[in-house]
Design a protein around this motif. Structure first.
Motif, PDB file in Angstrom:
ATOM      1  N   LEU A   1      37.320 -43.221  17.563  1.00  0.00           N
ATOM      2  CA  LEU A   1      37.097 -44.012  16.355  1.00  0.00           C
ATOM      3  C   LEU A   1      35.924 -43.445  15.561  1.00  0.00           C
ATOM      4  CD1 LEU A   1      37.282 -47.596  17.907  1.00  0.00           C
ATOM      5  CD2 LEU A   1      39.060 -46.426  16.596  1.00  0.00           C
ATOM      6  N   PRO A   2      35.880 -43.700  14.257  1.00  0.00           N
ATOM      7  CA  PRO A   2      34.685 -43.316  13.493  1.00  0.00           C
ATOM      8  C   PRO A   2      33.499 -44.176  13.928  1.00  0.00           C
ATOM      9  CG  PRO A   2      36.201 -44.578  12.124  1.00  0.00           C
ATOM     10  CD  PRO A   2      36.900 -44.339  13.436  1.00  0.00           C
ATOM     11  N   THR A   3      32.304 -43.674  13.691  1.00  0.00           N
ATOM     12  CA  THR A   3      31.112 -44.428  14.055  1.00  0.00           C
ATOM     13  C   THR A   3      30.895 -45.595  13.092  1.00  0.00           C
ATOM     14  OG1 THR A   3      28.739 -44.293  14.532  1.00  0.00           O
ATOM     15  CG2 THR A   3      29.549 -42.916  12.736  1.00  0.00           C
ATOM     16  N   ASP A   4      30.353 -46.688  13.623  1.00  0.00           N
ATOM     17  CA  ASP A   4      30.014 -47.847  12.798  1.00  0.00           C
ATOM     18  C   ASP A   4      28.687 -47.655  12.080  1.00  0.00           C
ATOM     19  OD1 ASP A   4      32.297 -49.146  13.605  1.00  0.00           O
ATOM     20  OD2 ASP A   4      31.289 -50.530  14.963  1.00  0.00           O
ATOM     21  N   ALA A   5      27.860 -46.728  12.566  1.00  0.00           N
ATOM     22  CA  ALA A   5      26.529 -46.505  11.996  1.00  0.00           C
ATOM     23  C   ALA A   5      26.376 -45.019  11.671  1.00  0.00           C
ATOM     24  CB  ALA A   5      25.453 -46.938  12.993  1.00  0.00           C
ATOM     25  N   PRO A   6      25.924 -44.684  10.478  1.00  0.00           N
ATOM     26  CA  PRO A   6      25.752 -43.271  10.144  1.00  0.00           C
ATOM     27  C   PRO A   6      24.839 -42.578  11.151  1.00  0.00           C
ATOM     28  CG  PRO A   6      25.379 -44.664   8.219  1.00  0.00           C
ATOM     29  CD  PRO A   6      25.495 -45.575   9.407  1.00  0.00           C
ATOM     30  N   GLY A   7      25.194 -41.370  11.492  1.00  0.00           N
ATOM     31  CA  GLY A   7      24.398 -40.595  12.436  1.00  0.00           C
ATOM     32  C   GLY A   7      25.268 -39.542  13.095  1.00  0.00           C
ATOM     33  N   PRO A   8      24.685 -38.711  13.952  1.00  0.00           N
ATOM     34  CA  PRO A   8      25.450 -37.653  14.607  1.00  0.00           C
ATOM     35  C   PRO A   8      26.584 -38.233  15.447  1.00  0.00           C
ATOM     36  CG  PRO A   8      23.087 -37.359  14.950  1.00  0.00           C
ATOM     37  CD  PRO A   8      23.279 -38.705  14.341  1.00  0.00           C
ATOM     38  N   HIS A   9      27.815 -37.920  15.064  1.00  0.00           N
ATOM     39  CA  HIS A   9      28.982 -38.498  15.732  1.00  0.00           C
ATOM     40  C   HIS A   9      30.132 -37.511  15.653  1.00  0.00           C
ATOM     41  CE1 HIS A   9      31.672 -41.657  17.198  1.00  0.00           C
ATOM     42  NE2 HIS A   9      32.541 -41.301  16.252  1.00  0.00           N
ATOM     43  N   TYR A  10      30.762 -37.270  16.797  1.00  0.00           N
ATOM     44  CA  TYR A  10      31.978 -36.469  16.820  1.00  0.00           C
ATOM     45  C   TYR A  10      33.149 -37.417  16.967  1.00  0.00           C
ATOM     46  CZ  TYR A  10      35.625 -33.231  18.164  1.00  0.00           C
ATOM     47  OH  TYR A  10      36.800 -32.526  18.219  1.00  0.00           O
ATOM     48  N   GLN A  11      34.016 -37.460  15.958  1.00  0.00           N
ATOM     49  CA  GLN A  11      35.205 -38.292  16.050  1.00  0.00           C
ATOM     50  C   GLN A  11      36.325 -37.438  16.615  1.00  0.00           C
ATOM     51  OE1 GLN A  11      36.440 -40.380  12.515  1.00  0.00           O
ATOM     52  NE2 GLN A  11      38.357 -41.030  13.462  1.00  0.00           N
ATOM     53  N   GLY A  12      36.630 -37.682  17.872  1.00  0.00           N
ATOM     54  CA  GLY A  12      37.654 -36.915  18.560  1.00  0.00           C
ATOM     55  C   GLY A  12      37.553 -37.112  20.052  1.00  0.00           C
ATOM     56  N   ASP A  13      38.263 -36.303  20.788  1.00  0.00           N
ATOM     57  CA  ASP A  13      38.313 -36.376  22.242  1.00  0.00           C
ATOM     58  C   ASP A  13      37.011 -35.838  22.841  1.00  0.00           C
ATOM     59  OD1 ASP A  13      38.901 -35.886  25.036  1.00  0.00           O
ATOM     60  OD2 ASP A  13      41.037 -35.905  24.511  1.00  0.00           O
ATOM     61  N   VAL A  14      36.423 -36.573  23.746  1.00  0.00           N
ATOM     62  CA  VAL A  14      35.158 -36.167  24.368  1.00  0.00           C
ATOM     63  C   VAL A  14      35.298 -34.821  25.078  1.00  0.00           C
ATOM     64  CG1 VAL A  14      35.520 -37.408  26.557  1.00  0.00           C
ATOM     65  CG2 VAL A  14      33.185 -36.984  25.731  1.00  0.00           C
ATOM     66  N   ARG A  15      36.482 -34.485  25.537  1.00  0.00           N
ATOM     67  CA  ARG A  15      36.685 -33.194  26.221  1.00  0.00           C
ATOM     68  C   ARG A  15      36.392 -32.026  25.303  1.00  0.00           C
ATOM     69  NH1 ARG A  15      41.471 -36.149  29.327  1.00  0.00           N
ATOM     70  NH2 ARG A  15      41.724 -37.011  27.251  1.00  0.00           N
ATOM     71  N   ASP A  16      36.460 -32.234  23.985  1.00  0.00           N
ATOM     72  CA  ASP A  16      36.160 -31.174  23.025  1.00  0.00           C
ATOM     73  C   ASP A  16      34.692 -30.773  23.044  1.00  0.00           C
ATOM     74  OD1 ASP A  16      38.815 -31.437  22.221  1.00  0.00           O
ATOM     75  OD2 ASP A  16      38.332 -32.525  20.374  1.00  0.00           O
ATOM     76  N   VAL A  17      33.814 -31.678  23.448  1.00  0.00           N
ATOM     77  CA  VAL A  17      32.368 -31.413  23.381  1.00  0.00           C
ATOM     78  C   VAL A  17      31.688 -31.503  24.748  1.00  0.00           C
ATOM     79  CG1 VAL A  17      32.181 -32.143  20.964  1.00  0.00           C
ATOM     80  CG2 VAL A  17      31.863 -33.823  22.790  1.00  0.00           C
ATOM     81  N   LEU A  18      32.444 -31.720  25.788  1.00  0.00           N
ATOM     82  CA  LEU A  18      31.870 -31.966  27.114  1.00  0.00           C
ATOM     83  C   LEU A  18      31.140 -30.758  27.688  1.00  0.00           C
ATOM     84  CD1 LEU A  18      31.754 -34.466  28.881  1.00  0.00           C
ATOM     85  CD2 LEU A  18      33.789 -33.685  30.059  1.00  0.00           C
ATOM     86  N   ASP A  19      31.546 -29.545  27.331  1.00  0.00           N
ATOM     87  CA  ASP A  19      30.944 -28.346  27.907  1.00  0.00           C
ATOM     88  C   ASP A  19      29.701 -27.851  27.176  1.00  0.00           C
ATOM     89  OD1 ASP A  19      32.750 -28.211  29.995  1.00  0.00           O
ATOM     90  OD2 ASP A  19      34.189 -27.026  28.843  1.00  0.00           O
ATOM     91  N   TYR A  20      29.279 -28.533  26.133  1.00  0.00           N
ATOM     92  CA  TYR A  20      28.012 -28.209  25.477  1.00  0.00           C
ATOM     93  C   TYR A  20      26.901 -28.431  26.506  1.00  0.00           C
ATOM     94  CZ  TYR A  20      24.334 -28.401  21.910  1.00  0.00           C
ATOM     95  OH  TYR A  20      23.206 -28.168  21.156  1.00  0.00           O
ATOM     96  N   PRO A  21      25.796 -27.703  26.416  1.00  0.00           N
ATOM     97  CA  PRO A  21      24.750 -27.887  27.447  1.00  0.00           C
ATOM     98  C   PRO A  21      23.944 -29.183  27.293  1.00  0.00           C
ATOM     99  CG  PRO A  21      24.042 -26.239  25.857  1.00  0.00           C
ATOM    100  CD  PRO A  21      25.465 -26.602  25.492  1.00  0.00           C
ATOM    101  N   TRP A  22      24.570 -30.283  27.624  1.00  0.00           N
ATOM    102  CA  TRP A  22      23.911 -31.589  27.580  1.00  0.00           C
ATOM    103  C   TRP A  22      22.976 -31.745  28.768  1.00  0.00           C
ATOM    104  CZ3 TRP A  22      24.874 -33.549  23.036  1.00  0.00           C
ATOM    105  CH2 TRP A  22      26.108 -33.354  22.423  1.00  0.00           C
ATOM    106  N   ASP A  23      21.901 -32.494  28.580  1.00  0.00           N
ATOM    107  CA  ASP A  23      20.983 -32.839  29.675  1.00  0.00           C
ATOM    108  C   ASP A  23      21.375 -34.168  30.309  1.00  0.00           C
ATOM    109  OD1 ASP A  23      19.105 -30.603  29.288  1.00  0.00           O
ATOM    110  OD2 ASP A  23      18.666 -31.617  27.382  1.00  0.00           O
ATOM    111  N   LEU A  24      21.929 -35.050  29.495  1.00  0.00           N
ATOM    112  CA  LEU A  24      22.260 -36.406  29.932  1.00  0.00           C
ATOM    113  C   LEU A  24      23.516 -36.868  29.202  1.00  0.00           C
ATOM    114  CD1 LEU A  24      21.690 -39.324  31.060  1.00  0.00           C
ATOM    115  CD2 LEU A  24      20.047 -39.597  29.196  1.00  0.00           C
ATOM    116  N   MET A  25      24.400 -37.514  29.933  1.00  0.00           N
ATOM    117  CA  MET A  25      25.552 -38.164  29.311  1.00  0.00           C
ATOM    118  C   MET A  25      25.557 -39.626  29.743  1.00  0.00           C
ATOM    119  SD  MET A  25      29.705 -37.566  29.594  1.00  0.00           S
ATOM    120  CE  MET A  25      29.740 -37.728  31.373  1.00  0.00           C
TER     121      MET A  25
END
Length: 192
Positions: free
Chosen positions: A30-54
């Motif tokens: 879904l689109p975000t309810d509040a403006p800000g950094p948001h990827y609208q799509g499947d989480v698998r598309d961004v899961l391999d980015y080097p995140w520190d915390l999910m």
């Protein structure tokens, strides 16, 4: 820290971490309810980015024990198996720190018991809503403001087109506690 808030459209947890000085992005179909950094799509598309915390809020429709009367049909047509698989994909992500949030659900028996069960009234809100947390390399959340006058407002919410959305939002006090406690300088060196 780089933080992914998976399956969040409200931006509430994302914004709490941004306010605390972190790079955070929410992700949802879904689109975000509040403006800000948001990827609208499947989480698998961004899961391999080097995140520190999910911090993940996988859909609970086919997992929550509140819908147990529908489990047989959901198992027959594969909805429950798909929901369990999605939950486990998030749990097994190659991210150093993970918190998965869901109501009381079948994951306690399908996988393992949650590390913690929290309530909104522990974080400044007068409602009851048992929320399970499965944690990887994160400490338990400590209550920040225990309040009286506990109501089962979420359960008694009247039918409406957006009832599902209102019932699933993370309370601001819980989001702030996550950002303050899991994003604090005192905690970070333990897992850096």
């Amino acid at each position: 820290m780089r933080i992914l808030i998976a399956c969040e459209y409200s931006g509430r947890v994302r914004d709490a971490f941004i306010k605390a000085g972190h790079e955070a992005m929410s992700c949802d179909l879904l689109p975000t309810d509040a403006p800000g950094p948001h990827y609208q799509g499947d989480v698998r598309d961004v899961l391999d980015y080097p995140w520190d915390l999910m911090i993940a809020h996988p859909p609970c429709t086919h997992l929550s024990v509140s819908g147990a009367r529908h489990f047989e049909a959901k198992r027959r047509d594969g909805r429950q198996q798909s929901a369990v698989s999605f939950f486990m994909m998030l749990a097994k992500a190659d991210i150093p720190m993970i918190a998965i949030e869901n109501p009381v659900c079948i994951m306690s028996s399908m996988w393992r018991k949650p590390d913690q069960v929290i309530q909104p009234w522990m974080f400044g809100h007068g409602e009851t809503k048992a929320t399970c947390l499965w944690l990887k390399n994160l400490p338990l959340l400590h209550p920040t403001e225990i309040v009286e006058g506990r109501q089962n407002r979420i359960h008694r919410m009247p039918p409406s087109d957006d009832r599902w959305k209102l019932r699933s939002e993370t309370y601001r006090g819980i989001a702030d506690a996550m950002a303050k406690q899991w994003g604090s300088a005192e905690f970070l060196p333990l897992f850096a």
